[in-house]
Design an enzyme around this catalytic site. Structure first.
Site, short mmCIF file in Angstrom:
data_model
loop_
_atom_site.label_atom_id
_atom_site.label_comp_id
_atom_site.label_asym_id
_atom_site.label_seq_id
_atom_site.Cartn_x
_atom_site.Cartn_y
_atom_site.Cartn_z
N SER B 17 -18.15 -29.75 27.61
CA SER B 17 -17.53 -28.64 28.33
C SER B 17 -16.51 -29.20 29.32
O SER B 17 -15.58 -29.90 28.90
CB SER B 17 -18.62 -27.81 29.02
OG SER B 17 -18.07 -26.78 29.77
N HIS B 44 -16.17 -26.20 25.00
CA HIS B 44 -15.92 -24.90 25.64
C HIS B 44 -14.44 -24.80 25.97
O HIS B 44 -13.85 -25.76 26.45
CB HIS B 44 -16.71 -24.78 26.94
CG HIS B 44 -18.19 -24.67 26.71
ND1 HIS B 44 -19.10 -24.85 27.71
CD2 HIS B 44 -18.91 -24.39 25.60
CE1 HIS B 44 -20.32 -24.69 27.23
NE2 HIS B 44 -20.23 -24.41 25.94
N ASP B 137 -25.45 -25.11 28.65
CA ASP B 137 -25.35 -24.93 27.20
C ASP B 137 -25.62 -26.26 26.51
O ASP B 137 -25.15 -27.30 26.97
CB ASP B 137 -23.95 -24.41 26.86
CG ASP B 137 -23.83 -23.95 25.42
OD1 ASP B 137 -24.88 -23.61 24.81
OD2 ASP B 137 -22.71 -23.93 24.90
#
Lengths: 275, 206
Positions: B17, B44, B137
């Site tokens: 991310s 992401h 996540d």
């Protein structure tokens, strides 16, 4: 690995039963996301496993409806992929403007955001009463929501940004009235819309359309079902008509490639050739 | 010389991310163009960001980098990136799939979605890497990979640009190794039993 295999067998049997009992065919859906949806539905249900759920699903239409809802979640936005709507406005509308009357099909319309986006686009481009939008989905419950045209107010900020990026010509706030935490779209936008249930996996084609939107639907299908649906979309489209697919869907390497021309590279907007 | 025995791994999955562009540049540029295991990546990103990341990384790395297409069979020597605003999933037969299902952990693409479906498809023949990032996540997905017998690697949070994603994974599981970014590519080459063609260096370092 006996555990995952058992679960796959149970899921398969459930889907086979659903098809035979209710005619909804999920057997050729891509499995990874289907399995995730099935597992999510099961976790939120009162059943310990798919085998235990099978009887109630097959015997009780109300239980089946919860499963159908769980399996057909479609999250969409108004003007999702703004650049695609911009391409529609700039590249497709000039062609369609020459038609006396325009028939549009939004296949897999879910809660209606895309159909309303189109209505706004056509209104701004001066189509007035010269069009009709047929918005269909497999799930009658989402169609009820689509007809209402009411969305959570917190979504509207994103819709507004999308609308502006898509080349919107007005203030987006002209198209809805806010009330508490909801936004109700202008009722006049749906005056020229028809909502109907339609199952791409089993139902027949849809008449001579000039514009068909079927975006981010094919990604959920295995190759044979994808081919069936493309055949159906093709049969529903008049020569010279336009087909809009999702950003990650394409006619490349399909038998339909020859019969269509992509209006701009990677636009995923295709024009059906005149034979 | 390459051995006739193929490595046991069917795929490498990577979740990253915040800080991802730099991390992916360093990781992927250290892999050879003929790296023998397909690599699937969730980074992401903003829903509107287009396919720029694949283009940048492809230009920068010897290995081929592309955006994943629905239905394609992943190949060795290729890195597949989840497209912006789509989940990337692995079908039971190993083919790639995409969905616009709701965000998971506020993210679409979501690392958990890739990791969990890849673990389901590949079981113990999967390597999972969780790199720098904010949020949590990927933790559950990495645990699923471990539960299915796959190999799990986590970037050392103390050197990650954003530490919460790797740290949250370490709260949930004990991975096979906690490595610095520098150590990741050599470890992957090791796992893949990669030996470079004679006379060529295995990596092109920037």
């Amino acid at each position: 690995m006996p555990t995952p295999n058992l679960q796959h067998v149970e899921m398969h049997l459930l889907l086979e039963g659903v098809f035979q009992m209710y005619g909804h065919d999920f057997r050729d859906y891509a499995e990874a996301s289907l399995h995730r949806r099935l597992n999510k539905w099961l976790a939120e249900s009162r059943f310990p496993g798919f085998s235990e759920a099978q009887g109630p699903v097959l015997r009780d239409p109300a239980v089946f409806q919860t499963l159908l809802k769980g399996l057909t979640v479609h999250v969409t936005e108004m003007f999702r992929d703004p650049l695609a709507f911009k391409a529609l406005r700039e590249e497709v509308i000039p062609h369609l403007r020459t038609y006396p009357f325009l028939k549009v099909w939004v296949a897999g319309c879910a809660t209606g955001e895309e159909a309303y986006s189109l209505a706004i686009l056509l209104e701004e481009e001066g189509f007035k009463d010269r069009y009709r939008i047929y918005a269909t989905d497999i799930d009658p419950e989402v169609l009820t929501q689509a007809k209402a045209g009411i969305y959570p107010l917190k979504e509207l900020q994103k819709f507004t940004q999308n609308y502006q990026k898509a080349g919107g010509k007005a203030a987006f706030s002209d198209y809805y009235a806010a009330s508490f935490d909801l936004a109700m779209l202008e009722p006049r936008l749906r005056e020229r819309m028809v909502f109907a249930t339609h199952n791409l996996a089993v139902d027949a084609n849809f008449g001579e359309m000039n514009l068909v939107l079927c975006r981010n639907v094919l990604i959920y299908f295995k190759p044979n079902l994808k081919a069936r649906v493309l055949e159906l979309l093709d049969a529903s489209l008049a020569p010279g008509g336009f087909l809009c697919l999702g950003q990650k869907e394409s006619l490349d390497t399909t038998p339909w490639q020859k019969g269509y021309q992509e209006i701009a590279p990677r636009s995923r907007v295709y024009r059906k050739r005149y034979e | 010389m390459n051995k006739s025995t193929t490595p046991p791994w069917q795929a490498v999955v990577v979740g990253v991310s915040m800080g991802g562009l730099e991390a992916l540049k360093r990781l992927l540029s250290a892999l050879p163009a003929d790296f023998p295991i397909p690599i699937l990546v969730v980074q992401h990103m903003d829903p509107q960001s287009g396919d720029g990341l694949a283009t940048i990384l492809d230009a920068f790395c010897p290995i081929r980098v592309k955006e994943a297409d629905a239905g394609e069979q992943p190949l060795a020597g290729t890195v597949y990136l989840a497209p912006a605003n789509y989940h990337l999933l692995v079908e039971p037969d190993g083919c790639l799939a995409l969905s616009i299902d709701p965000p998971v952990n506020y993210a679409r693409p979501s690392v958990d979605v890739l990791f969990e479906t890849a673990a389901e498809a590949h079981g113990s023949k999967l390597v999972g890497l969780l790199l720098t990032g904010a949020g949590s996540d990927g933790s559950r997905g990495l645990r699923t990979i471990q539960q299915r017998g796959g190999h799990t690697l986590v970037q050392d949070p103390t050197e990650a640009l954003a530490e919460s994603m790797p740290r949250s994974a370490l709260e949930l599981l004990k991975p096979d190794a906690i490595l610095s970014l520098e150590e990741m590519a050599p470890r992957l080459l090791d796992l893949a039993q990669y030996s470079p063609p004679k006379g060529l260096k295995p990596t092109r370092l920037p």
